[in-house]
Scaffold this motif. Sequence first.
Motif, PDB file in Angstrom:
ATOM      1  N   TRP A  96       5.391  -2.303  39.948  1.00 40.72           N
ATOM      2  CA  TRP A  96       4.658  -2.804  38.770  1.00 40.72           C
ATOM      3  C   TRP A  96       4.914  -1.897  37.559  1.00 40.72           C
ATOM      4  CZ3 TRP A  96       1.135  -6.867  37.752  1.00 40.72           C
ATOM      5  CH2 TRP A  96       0.421  -6.739  36.551  1.00 40.72           C
ATOM      6  N   PHE A  97       4.739  -0.601  37.760  1.00 39.63           N
ATOM      7  CA  PHE A  97       4.897   0.328  36.642  1.00 39.63           C
ATOM      8  C   PHE A  97       6.364   0.540  36.265  1.00 39.63           C
ATOM      9  CE2 PHE A  97       0.582   1.282  37.963  1.00 39.63           C
ATOM     10  CZ  PHE A  97      -0.056   1.268  36.730  1.00 39.63           C
ATOM     11  N   ASP A  98       7.228   0.638  37.255  1.00 41.41           N
ATOM     12  CA  ASP A  98       8.631   0.904  36.950  1.00 41.41           C
ATOM     13  C   ASP A  98       9.367  -0.329  36.432  1.00 41.41           C
ATOM     14  OD1 ASP A  98       8.340   3.533  37.582  1.00 41.41           O
ATOM     15  OD2 ASP A  98       9.225   3.393  39.585  1.00 41.41           O
ATOM     16  N   ASP A  99       8.834  -1.503  36.706  1.00 44.38           N
ATOM     17  CA  ASP A  99       9.470  -2.728  36.221  1.00 44.38           C
ATOM     18  C   ASP A  99       8.668  -3.349  35.073  1.00 44.38           C
ATOM     19  OD1 ASP A  99      11.457  -2.419  38.124  1.00 44.38           O
ATOM     20  OD2 ASP A  99      10.498  -3.740  39.572  1.00 44.38           O
ATOM     21  N   LYS A 100       7.507  -3.901  35.385  1.00 45.80           N
ATOM     22  CA  LYS A 100       6.729  -4.644  34.390  1.00 45.80           C
ATOM     23  C   LYS A 100       6.199  -3.746  33.271  1.00 45.80           C
ATOM     24  CE  LYS A 100       2.918  -7.963  33.987  1.00 45.80           C
ATOM     25  NZ  LYS A 100       3.730  -9.043  33.364  1.00 45.80           N
ATOM     26  N   PHE A 101       5.530  -2.652  33.634  1.00 40.90           N
ATOM     27  CA  PHE A 101       4.985  -1.746  32.625  1.00 40.90           C
ATOM     28  C   PHE A 101       6.118  -1.168  31.774  1.00 40.90           C
ATOM     29  CE2 PHE A 101       3.410   2.147  30.818  1.00 40.90           C
ATOM     30  CZ  PHE A 101       2.068   1.928  30.560  1.00 40.90           C
ATOM     31  N   HIS A 102       7.196  -0.775  32.434  1.00 37.98           N
ATOM     32  CA  HIS A 102       8.321  -0.202  31.690  1.00 37.98           C
ATOM     33  C   HIS A 102       8.908  -1.203  30.713  1.00 37.98           C
ATOM     34  CE1 HIS A 102      12.645   0.824  31.148  1.00 37.98           C
ATOM     35  NE2 HIS A 102      12.114   2.001  30.894  1.00 37.98           N
ATOM     36  N   ALA A 103       9.115  -2.441  31.161  1.00 36.25           N
ATOM     37  CA  ALA A 103       9.718  -3.456  30.303  1.00 36.25           C
ATOM     38  C   ALA A 103       8.815  -3.826  29.134  1.00 36.25           C
ATOM     39  CB  ALA A 103      10.040  -4.704  31.123  1.00 36.25           C
ATOM     40  N   GLU A 104       7.499  -3.863  29.382  1.00 34.05           N
ATOM     41  CA  GLU A 104       6.576  -4.333  28.356  1.00 34.05           C
ATOM     42  C   GLU A 104       6.019  -3.228  27.466  1.00 34.05           C
ATOM     43  OE1 GLU A 104       3.532  -6.559  30.334  1.00 34.05           O
ATOM     44  OE2 GLU A 104       4.921  -8.148  30.977  1.00 34.05           O
TER      45      GLU A 104
END
Length: 221
Positions: A96-104
């Motif tokens: 969640w953090f490495d993908d979604k949070f990072h991207a957003e």
Amino acid sequence: MTRLYHVPLSPFCRKVRLTLAEKKVEVELVEERYWEQDPEFLRRNPAAKVPVIRLNGKTMTESQAICEYLEDTIPEPRLMPKDPEARYEVRRLCAWFDDKFHAEVTSKLVYERVNKKMMKQGYPDSKNVKFGAVRIKYHLDYMHWLLESRRWLAGNEMTLADFAAAAHLSSLDYISDVDWNRSQTVKDWYAKIKSRPSFRSLLADQVSGFPPPAHYADLDF
């Protein structure tokens, strides 16, 4: 000695640094300007990404894989639960953090404000900055919801999920992009993890041209 090629405000490098420090592994930090595509660095990682770690005679890449390797080879202190369902939750939140949070969020704030200047790629894109400033509120609210029923993000024990989240938030906090007044619960969680000895090297980071705010290294905010 273990050697880590890193960029100070990279959340992926920070997650590995926290894991190494928690496991009490001494490490030599080598700042790597990966965007310059140095041939020697490309031999270590053709993907031209950090972190890259030299450990036990092996060169390894990808932060989650590195952290889980450290967990498998240095089991204490544990950063992954034994229960399969609990391990799933840790991995889910790391993603969640490495993908979604990072991207957003991280890529829209840290990368726009800091990385672009370091890479000489021009000025921040105001649309990206505004988008990141809006989306971080959603993510802080999600963390608040998780922490309302748990001592730590993935459960009642500190895990890699907490390090993944703290790595991103600490990078953002360095440039004053976290509204700690939005959730006292999240602020208390961050103060708790920020106070750990493993966090000390992160709080000592200095990025040329970007001095941290006074509260950055203050354990009491």
